[in-house]
Design a protein around this motif. Structure first.
Motif, short mmCIF file in Angstrom:
data_model
loop_
_atom_site.label_atom_id
_atom_site.label_comp_id
_atom_site.label_asym_id
_atom_site.label_seq_id
_atom_site.Cartn_x
_atom_site.Cartn_y
_atom_site.Cartn_z
N PRO A 82 3.06 8.77 2.47
CA PRO A 82 3.23 7.43 1.91
C PRO A 82 4.48 7.35 1.04
O PRO A 82 5.09 8.38 0.71
CB PRO A 82 1.97 7.26 1.05
CG PRO A 82 1.70 8.64 0.55
CD PRO A 82 2.12 9.58 1.67
N LEU B 205 -4.70 6.04 8.87
CA LEU B 205 -3.65 7.03 8.64
C LEU B 205 -4.25 8.44 8.69
O LEU B 205 -5.41 8.64 8.34
CB LEU B 205 -2.99 6.80 7.28
CG LEU B 205 -2.18 5.51 7.13
CD1 LEU B 205 -1.67 5.38 5.71
CD2 LEU B 205 -1.02 5.46 8.12
N THR C 124 0.81 -1.22 0.00
CA THR C 124 0.00 0.00 0.00
C THR C 124 0.84 1.27 0.00
O THR C 124 0.33 2.35 -0.32
CB THR C 124 -0.92 0.05 1.23
OG1 THR C 124 -0.10 0.16 2.42
CG2 THR C 124 -1.78 -1.21 1.33
N ILE D 182 -2.53 6.17 -1.64
CA ILE D 182 -2.71 7.02 -0.47
C ILE D 182 -2.37 8.46 -0.86
O ILE D 182 -1.29 8.72 -1.39
CB ILE D 182 -1.80 6.57 0.69
CG1 ILE D 182 -2.12 5.12 1.09
CG2 ILE D 182 -1.94 7.50 1.90
CD1 ILE D 182 -1.11 4.52 2.06
N VAL E 188 -4.62 1.40 6.51
CA VAL E 188 -4.64 2.63 5.71
C VAL E 188 -5.74 3.58 6.17
O VAL E 188 -5.56 4.80 6.19
CB VAL E 188 -4.78 2.29 4.22
CG1 VAL E 188 -5.01 3.56 3.39
CG2 VAL E 188 -3.56 1.55 3.71
N ALA F 208 1.97 2.50 2.75
CA ALA F 208 1.80 3.10 4.08
C ALA F 208 3.10 2.96 4.86
O ALA F 208 3.74 1.91 4.84
CB ALA F 208 0.66 2.42 4.82
N THR G 89 1.18 3.20 -4.72
CA THR G 89 0.31 3.68 -3.65
C THR G 89 -0.81 4.58 -4.17
O THR G 89 -0.62 5.36 -5.10
CB THR G 89 1.12 4.44 -2.58
OG1 THR G 89 0.27 4.77 -1.49
CG2 THR G 89 1.76 5.70 -3.14
#
Length: 373
Positions: free
Chosen positions: A292, A286, A238, A309, A283, A240, A307
């Motif tokens: 990220p 966050l 991800t 994010i 996630v 993260a 990612t």
């Protein structure tokens, strides 16, 4: 002291820059008034002459002693926060919302020490942990096309990324690195031409950055092509990431966004040990300022996270506690000037519980003020 003065400025994101929903930012470009400020590379007034702008010889031993003192003080503070969060786990009124982050950090720090993956400085708890194979991970970074194409690379000042800093300078690139914890200034920039060939290794240390680097302010015209960031744990699926818990990487990123030095397309790389790869960073938990990563480099592999994010868009003042603002002078000055220029008071985050040393300092200041009346 003029030789040690910098003039700082900041801009609200410019018109034409796109937000994640595809819209233009509500605020157009707003140049802020120039901020005079004395940037002390080591927080030591003796680095600059007291009269006539005379600059005294750089005192590496004093710089390092002060850096280590501040580092130990910060790690004690983080340890207290971690212990307090752990003590509140399972409380009737709910645990601290940061608790899950501290559990993952502790698990990774403990694992690295137990399996002897950790390298000096040790113990690695409450640090961006140095690890066996950090130089190999750095060579993975150097193999990336993103690194080869970059002219200016921002690299964190921690031990496991020292070889990344070396490869940046020795490769003829500009190295942008923050002064530790932003307590004593902002960023310093180094280029290979500023350092003798035999001193590049020294220039990659905190002392070397202070000795050879050029301190910059928020008005510096700068384009950062790549960011290399340290991590305690990262999810390669991800992107993260968890840092050591102080939030300085997020503040550095936010200020570079304000400067217009980076945008959403600026790639973010982290170099870590394979044992720092995790799959349990939620996630959905966050925060908006969490940064990220796009690429993960370990001693054995390169991983593109793809990612989704969102990257932070600047400094989220409503998340900054008064205590954090109190630690970082440049943020206080920036906040004050933005408020003066816009005529609007910026929000401030909730107060944090201060460690005992800071509480004593506050009590002493209040006592001194009362005695002066």
């Amino acid at each position: 002291m003029d030789a040690c003065r910098a003039r700082l400025a900041c801009v609200i994101p410019a018109r034409g820059r796109r937000t994640f929903d595809g819209s233009s930012p509500a605020a157009g470009r707003l140049s802020l008034s120039i901020i005079p400020a004395s940037l002390r590379l080591a927080g030591l007034a003796r680095l600059c002459g007291a009269t006539g702008g005379r600059v005294e010889p750089f005192d590496a031993a004093s710089f390092e002693a002060e850096r280590l003192r501040l580092d130990a003080e910060a790690r004690r503070s983080m340890a207290e926060v971690s212990s307090r969060v752990a003590a509140e786990e399972g409380a009737v009124d709910g645990e601290d919302p940061r608790a899950w982050k501290w559990r993952i950090r502790k698990r990774i720090w403990d694992l690295m020490e137990k399996e002897n993956i950790a390298r000096d400085p040790r113990p690695v708890h409450h640090r961006i942990p140095n690890f066996a194979g950090a130089a190999t991970a750095a060579s993975m970074v150097a193999e990336l096309d993103e690194f080869r194409r970059a002219d200016c690379v921002k690299v964190n000042p921690d031990s496991p990324q020292k070889q990344v800093r070396f490869l940046t300078l020795s490769g003829g690139k500009k190295l942008l690195t923050p002064q530790p914890r932003l307590r004593t200034g902002f960023f310093s920039i180094l280029e290979a031409g500023m350092v003798a060939a035999g001193a590049i290794n020294e220039a990659c240390t905190s002392v070397g950055v202070a000795k050879y680097g050029r301190a910059i302010g928020l008005d510096e015209k700068l384009k950062v092509d790549l960011i290399v960031i340290g991590s305690v744990a990262v999810d390669p699926k991800t992107g993260a990431r968890l840092g050591k818990g102080e939030g300085f990487a997020e503040l550095e990123y936010g200020m570079l966004r304000y400067m217009g030095a980076i945008d959403d397309s600026t790639m973010i790389i982290t170099s870590v040990h394979d044992k720092q790869l995790v799959d349990d960073i939620p996630v959905e938990k966050l925060l908006v300022h969490d940064v990220p990563v796009d690429i993960v480099c370990t001693p054995t592999q390169i991983i593109y996270t793809n990612t989704t994010i969102p990257k932070p868009q600047g400094i989220y003042w409503e998340k900054l506690s008064p205590e954090k603002l109190g630690q970082i002078r440049i943020l206080r000055e920036l906040k004050s000037r933005i408020e003066q220029e816009t005529g609007q008071k910026l929000p401030c985050g909730p107060s944090e519980k201060l460690p005992p040393t800071a509480q004593r300092a506050q009590r002493n200041r209040r006592y001194q003020r009362r005695n002066q009346k």
